[in-house]
Design an enzyme around this catalytic site. Structure first.
Site, PDB file in Angstrom:
ATOM      1  N   TYR A  24      72.843  84.193  -8.684  1.00 26.61           N
ATOM      2  CA  TYR A  24      74.059  84.421  -9.477  1.00 26.61           C
ATOM      3  C   TYR A  24      74.455  85.906  -9.456  1.00 26.61           C
ATOM      4  O   TYR A  24      75.633  86.248  -9.350  1.00 26.61           O
ATOM      5  CB  TYR A  24      73.844  83.984 -10.926  1.00 26.61           C
ATOM      6  CG  TYR A  24      73.807  82.487 -11.150  1.00 26.61           C
ATOM      7  CD1 TYR A  24      74.972  81.721 -11.070  1.00 26.61           C
ATOM      8  CD2 TYR A  24      72.621  81.846 -11.472  1.00 26.61           C
ATOM      9  CE1 TYR A  24      74.955  80.350 -11.300  1.00 26.61           C
ATOM     10  CE2 TYR A  24      72.588  80.468 -11.713  1.00 26.61           C
ATOM     11  CZ  TYR A  24      73.755  79.732 -11.623  1.00 26.61           C
ATOM     12  OH  TYR A  24      73.728  78.380 -11.853  1.00 26.61           O
TER      13      TYR A  24
ATOM     14  N   PHE B 172      76.337  86.906  -6.337  1.00 31.62           N
ATOM     15  CA  PHE B 172      77.721  86.437  -6.361  1.00 31.62           C
ATOM     16  C   PHE B 172      78.580  87.267  -7.300  1.00 31.62           C
ATOM     17  O   PHE B 172      79.774  87.486  -7.046  1.00 31.62           O
ATOM     18  CB  PHE B 172      77.781  84.975  -6.805  1.00 31.62           C
ATOM     19  CG  PHE B 172      77.157  84.011  -5.829  1.00 31.62           C
ATOM     20  CD1 PHE B 172      77.097  84.308  -4.476  1.00 31.62           C
ATOM     21  CD2 PHE B 172      76.625  82.817  -6.264  1.00 31.62           C
ATOM     22  CE1 PHE B 172      76.526  83.432  -3.579  1.00 31.62           C
ATOM     23  CE2 PHE B 172      76.048  81.924  -5.375  1.00 31.62           C
ATOM     24  CZ  PHE B 172      75.997  82.227  -4.026  1.00 31.62           C
TER      25      PHE B 172
ATOM     26  N   LYS C  36      86.802  89.428  -6.042  1.00 27.07           N
ATOM     27  CA  LYS C  36      86.966  87.993  -6.290  1.00 27.07           C
ATOM     28  C   LYS C  36      87.460  87.753  -7.714  1.00 27.07           C
ATOM     29  O   LYS C  36      88.397  86.963  -7.941  1.00 27.07           O
ATOM     30  CB  LYS C  36      85.637  87.284  -6.068  1.00 27.07           C
ATOM     31  CG  LYS C  36      85.652  85.818  -6.457  1.00 27.07           C
ATOM     32  CD  LYS C  36      84.325  85.149  -6.151  1.00 27.07           C
ATOM     33  CE  LYS C  36      83.181  85.729  -6.962  1.00 27.07           C
ATOM     34  NZ  LYS C  36      81.909  85.012  -6.723  1.00 27.07           N
ATOM     35  N   TYR C  37      86.869  88.449  -8.677  1.00 24.74           N
ATOM     36  CA  TYR C  37      87.234  88.233 -10.072  1.00 24.74           C
ATOM     37  C   TYR C  37      88.574  88.865 -10.414  1.00 24.74           C
ATOM     38  O   TYR C  37      89.287  88.399 -11.310  1.00 24.74           O
ATOM     39  CB  TYR C  37      86.111  88.722 -10.984  1.00 24.74           C
ATOM     40  CG  TYR C  37      84.847  87.928 -10.758  1.00 24.74           C
ATOM     41  CD1 TYR C  37      84.801  86.570 -11.045  1.00 24.74           C
ATOM     42  CD2 TYR C  37      83.710  88.520 -10.206  1.00 24.74           C
ATOM     43  CE1 TYR C  37      83.653  85.825 -10.813  1.00 24.74           C
ATOM     44  CE2 TYR C  37      82.567  87.781  -9.967  1.00 24.74           C
ATOM     45  CZ  TYR C  37      82.539  86.430 -10.271  1.00 24.74           C
ATOM     46  OH  TYR C  37      81.414  85.688 -10.022  1.00 24.74           O
TER      47      TYR C  37
ATOM     48  N   ASP D 260      76.438  68.236 -16.668  1.00 26.13           N
ATOM     49  CA  ASP D 260      76.980  68.100 -15.321  1.00 26.13           C
ATOM     50  C   ASP D 260      78.477  67.840 -15.466  1.00 26.13           C
ATOM     51  O   ASP D 260      78.887  66.882 -16.136  1.00 26.13           O
ATOM     52  CB  ASP D 260      76.293  66.937 -14.601  1.00 26.13           C
ATOM     53  CG  ASP D 260      76.748  66.785 -13.148  1.00 26.13           C
ATOM     54  OD1 ASP D 260      77.924  67.050 -12.863  1.00 26.13           O
ATOM     55  OD2 ASP D 260      75.925  66.374 -12.315  1.00 26.13           O
ATOM     56  N   MET D 261      79.289  68.690 -14.862  1.00 28.02           N
ATOM     57  CA  MET D 261      80.739  68.603 -15.071  1.00 28.02           C
ATOM     58  C   MET D 261      81.285  67.219 -14.743  1.00 28.02           C
ATOM     59  O   MET D 261      82.252  66.762 -15.352  1.00 28.02           O
ATOM     60  CB  MET D 261      81.452  69.679 -14.228  1.00 28.02           C
ATOM     61  CG  MET D 261      81.333  69.485 -12.727  1.00 28.02           C
ATOM     62  SD  MET D 261      82.182  70.769 -11.774  1.00 28.02           S
ATOM     63  CE  MET D 261      81.042  72.137 -11.927  1.00 28.02           C
TER      64      MET D 261
ATOM     65  N   GLU E 249      84.597  78.189  -9.425  1.00 26.52           N
ATOM     66  CA  GLU E 249      84.285  78.951  -8.198  1.00 26.52           C
ATOM     67  C   GLU E 249      83.174  78.205  -7.453  1.00 26.52           C
ATOM     68  O   GLU E 249      82.035  78.658  -7.354  1.00 26.52           O
ATOM     69  CB  GLU E 249      83.905  80.406  -8.485  1.00 26.52           C
ATOM     70  CG  GLU E 249      82.789  80.640  -9.465  1.00 26.52           C
ATOM     71  CD  GLU E 249      82.385  82.106  -9.517  1.00 26.52           C
ATOM     72  OE1 GLU E 249      82.558  82.819  -8.521  1.00 26.52           O
ATOM     73  OE2 GLU E 249      81.900  82.540 -10.577  1.00 26.52           O
TER      74      GLU E 249
ATOM     75  N   GLU F 291      80.057  73.483  -0.145  1.00 23.15           N
ATOM     76  CA  GLU F 291      79.198  73.408  -1.328  1.00 23.15           C
ATOM     77  C   GLU F 291      79.713  72.339  -2.298  1.00 23.15           C
ATOM     78  O   GLU F 291      79.439  72.382  -3.497  1.00 23.15           O
ATOM     79  CB  GLU F 291      79.096  74.786  -2.002  1.00 23.15           C
ATOM     80  CG  GLU F 291      78.344  75.783  -1.124  1.00 23.15           C
ATOM     81  CD  GLU F 291      78.082  77.119  -1.809  1.00 23.15           C
ATOM     82  OE1 GLU F 291      78.280  77.206  -3.040  1.00 23.15           O
ATOM     83  OE2 GLU F 291      77.696  78.062  -1.110  1.00 23.15           O
TER      84      GLU F 291
END
Length: 625
Positions: free
Chosen positions: A296, A299, A305-306, A390-391, A406, A415
């Site tokens: 993490y 990343f 990116k943010y 878990d989404m 993301e 992924e």
């Protein structure tokens, strides 16, 4: 010989006394010396078909009494072999092997083999080189290759034929010899994908500036700056009076050091990738595995990116809620991670847009959730509700206006972003916004002896049927990338059951057939893969070479290897077939390549080579659902 910093050796025209030459080279600032093993007038054993006699002290330049760590041994010229009759060839071949054996016995740092430009029959030379490979366990094998334009001499084809005849043995490397007139840029780029171990810089390619000091042309300087990235050894070749200047460094040596000192500073991406270049990394298994904290952190080190995500959420809020409205926008961040950087982006965007928001941060990794809870308590408070779930299985208490994730990989979908977002779009309002909205995958035919060697090292099919995440360095694209497919969210084609779960995953199957024309040609080692993504309207992120988001380093490209490298002639067509396939348990890729040569009379193209389909049924690599 150490290559941690710029290491420069010398190749004098002639060495009679190596002990004296080593001392002169040391005093002149050189790290090593390149010299022949035997004197030019040494007598090899005659007649043919007899065992060669041992060397005498008078034969040898490199004697056993010398410390060999600062010596590169140069094998005698090959022309004598090509011009000899059969019996003399056998004798010369014996002498060739005897020189290699002697150099290996003394543990020299490397052996410089004759230039391929002077060899008419590469097959004979390759057989002799191949027969000596097992002798050189501790010494490098450097094949001398002059950098000539295709119109004069195709030395790349000779090198490629040599390494193919030697079964792509990873011990073979190139000593690239710079020439006064460098070939066109596309030829130079081809060499950057080859295993360059050393670079010969002859003093006769320099010109004198107004002050009388040797300098190189702008094109030479630029190419050498590119070569510095690969940390090869450099070798100055020339007359003694040019290489050595009494007890101080020659002007030629000082100039090479000057170029190294003043080379361009590495970009932010290159700094981040330092140590990762051309290193094969297995893609993540985001649904099967819980990521570690250090993953993490890697990343989250990419600020750009943010920046783009925050900009996307900001514009979405402006479009969705009128100014001065009391409407509260529900934002759900799925896959929040331990520190919730996307949550922070949403909060900053809301403050900047002056819009009220209610945030949910959803995370399935129980270890990351511990940190996420601490972040809520210390920083966010009641602004954010954190959810351990878990989404795809979560039953949201309300519908979302904006869904932020993301979940992208180096190939966009590798992924399982499509599968994850399919599972959560049930709690997105009918007019809700997904960030990202879409992403596209691209491929291009790739040449890289280094990457193929790394994938081949394991000696099994599995590793040559596995896509790898790689920071490209020693690579050449044989043609520009082309799009293979897209994914769009929310996806209107998902068939849901009564509980809002996809009934199957067939809508995420993809196939693409692309045709590339290779203007420069080369040796094909697989496919390069990239992605770009529309986060929201004009706000994008991309690792496509032509549109790469500046300073963004969260994703490296992906590499699809092929089992056996394929020769691609100049002007040939490379047809790629790539599939994204699925069953109830997994998602996987399959790929195949066909090389064809266009017919001069516009008739049907001639097929040169077709690879097998790699990774059939996901037998070697897959991503678990």
């Amino acid at each position: 010989m150490s290559n941690q910093t710029l290491s420069i050796g010398c190749l004098p025209q002639q060495v009679r006394n190596l002990e004296e030459a080593l001392e002169v080279a040391k005093q002149g600032g050189f790290h090593f010396i390149v010299t022949k093993i035997v004197h030019s007038d040494a007598k090899h054993s005659k007649p043919a078909f007899s065992e060669p006699k041992p060397f005498t002290e008078e034969d040898l330049i490199i004697k056993s009494s010398f410390s060999a760590e600062n010596i590169v041994a140069q094998i005698s010229d090959w022309i004598e072999f090509e011009q000899a009759d059969f019996g003399s060839r056998i004798s010369f071949e014996q002498a060739f092997k005897q020189q290699v054996e002697w150099a290996s016995y003394n543990g020299v740092s490397a052996i410089l083999f004759p230039s391929v430009a002077n060899i008419d029959t590469i097959a004979n030379f390759a057989r002799c080189v191949n027969s000596t490979i097992d002798l050189l366990r501790f010494s490098g094998m450097w094949i001398r290759v002059p950098l000539l334009p295709l119109s004069e001499h195709d030395t790349w084809s000779k090198w490629n034929q040599l390494r193919t005849l030697c079964n792509h043995n990873s011990s073979l490397g190139i000593t690239l010899e710079l020439t006064e007139v460098l070939p066109e840029d596309e030829i130079l780029q081809r060499w950057l994908s080859e295993p360059i171990r050393a670079v010969i810089v002859p003093t006769n390619i320099f010109t004198m500036n107004a002050k009388g000091y040797p300098v190189l042309s702008k094109k030479h300087q630029h190419f050498i700056n590119q070569l510095f990235r690969f940390n090869p050894y450099f070798i100055l070749a020339g007359e003694d009076d040019q290489l050595f200047d009494q007890d101080q460094e020659s002007n030629y040596l000082q100039y090479l050091k000057y170029l190294n000192r003043t080379k361009p500073e590495p970009t932010l991406l290159e700094q981040h990738a330092d140590g990762y270049e051309d290193c094969l990394q297995a893609p993540l298994q985001p649904l099967m595995d819980n990521l570690e904290s250090s993953t993490y952190e890697v990343f989250e080190q990419c600020p750009m990116k943010y920046v783009q995500y925050e900009k996307a959420v900001y514009h979405a809020l402006l479009d969705r809620v009128p100014p001065e409205s009391d409407t509260t926008t529900v934002i759900m961040v799925v896959g929040a991670g331990p520190r919730g950087p996307l949550v922070q982006c949403c909060l900053r965007a809301a403050e900047k847009a002056q819009r009220k928001v209610k945030l949910y941060a959803v995370e399935k990794n129980r270890n990351a959730f511990v940190t996420l809870q601490a972040t809520k308590e210390k920083i966010w408070g009641d602004q954010v509700q954190v959810v351990f779930e878990d989404m795809r299985k979560w039953k949201a208490p309300e519908l979302a206006d904006i869904l932020v994730s993301e979940l992208l990989g180096s190939f966009g979908d590798n992924e399982l972003s499509p599968e994850c977002l399919d599972g959560v779009q049930k709690f997105l309002k009918p007019d809700g916004i997904s960030i990202p909205r879409s992403y596209s995958a691209y491929v291009s035919p790739l040449s890289s002896a280094k990457l193929h060697k790394e994938a081949s090292n394991y000696k099994d099919r599995k590793n040559l049927e596995t896509p790898y995440v790689v920071m490209f360095k020693a690579v050449q694209e044989l043609a520009a990338p082309q799009k293979v497919w897209d994914f769009v969210h929310p996806n209107p084609h998902v068939h849901m059951d009564d509980e809002g779960h996809p009934t199957n995953n067939l809508h995420n199957v993809r196939y693409s057939h692309n045709t590339f024309t290779c203007t420069s040609g080369g040796l094909l080692h697989g496919l390069a893969g990239y992605f770009d993504s529309e986060l929201y309207k004009s706000v994008d992120i991309s690792i496509h070479p032509d549109t790469h988001t500046p300073t963004m380093f969260s994703w490296f490209p992906i590499y699809f290897p092929i089992e056996i490298p394929v020769q691609v002639p100049r002007g040939a067509k490379v047809e790629t077939h790539i599939w994204r396939l699925t069953d109830q348990r997994k998602v996987w890729y399959e790929w195949a390549i066909t090389v064809t040569m266009p017919s001069p009379d516009d008739q049907k193209d001639t097929i040169i080579h077709t690879t097998p389909i790699h990774n059939c049924d996901g037998r070697s690599s897959w991503i678990g659902l």
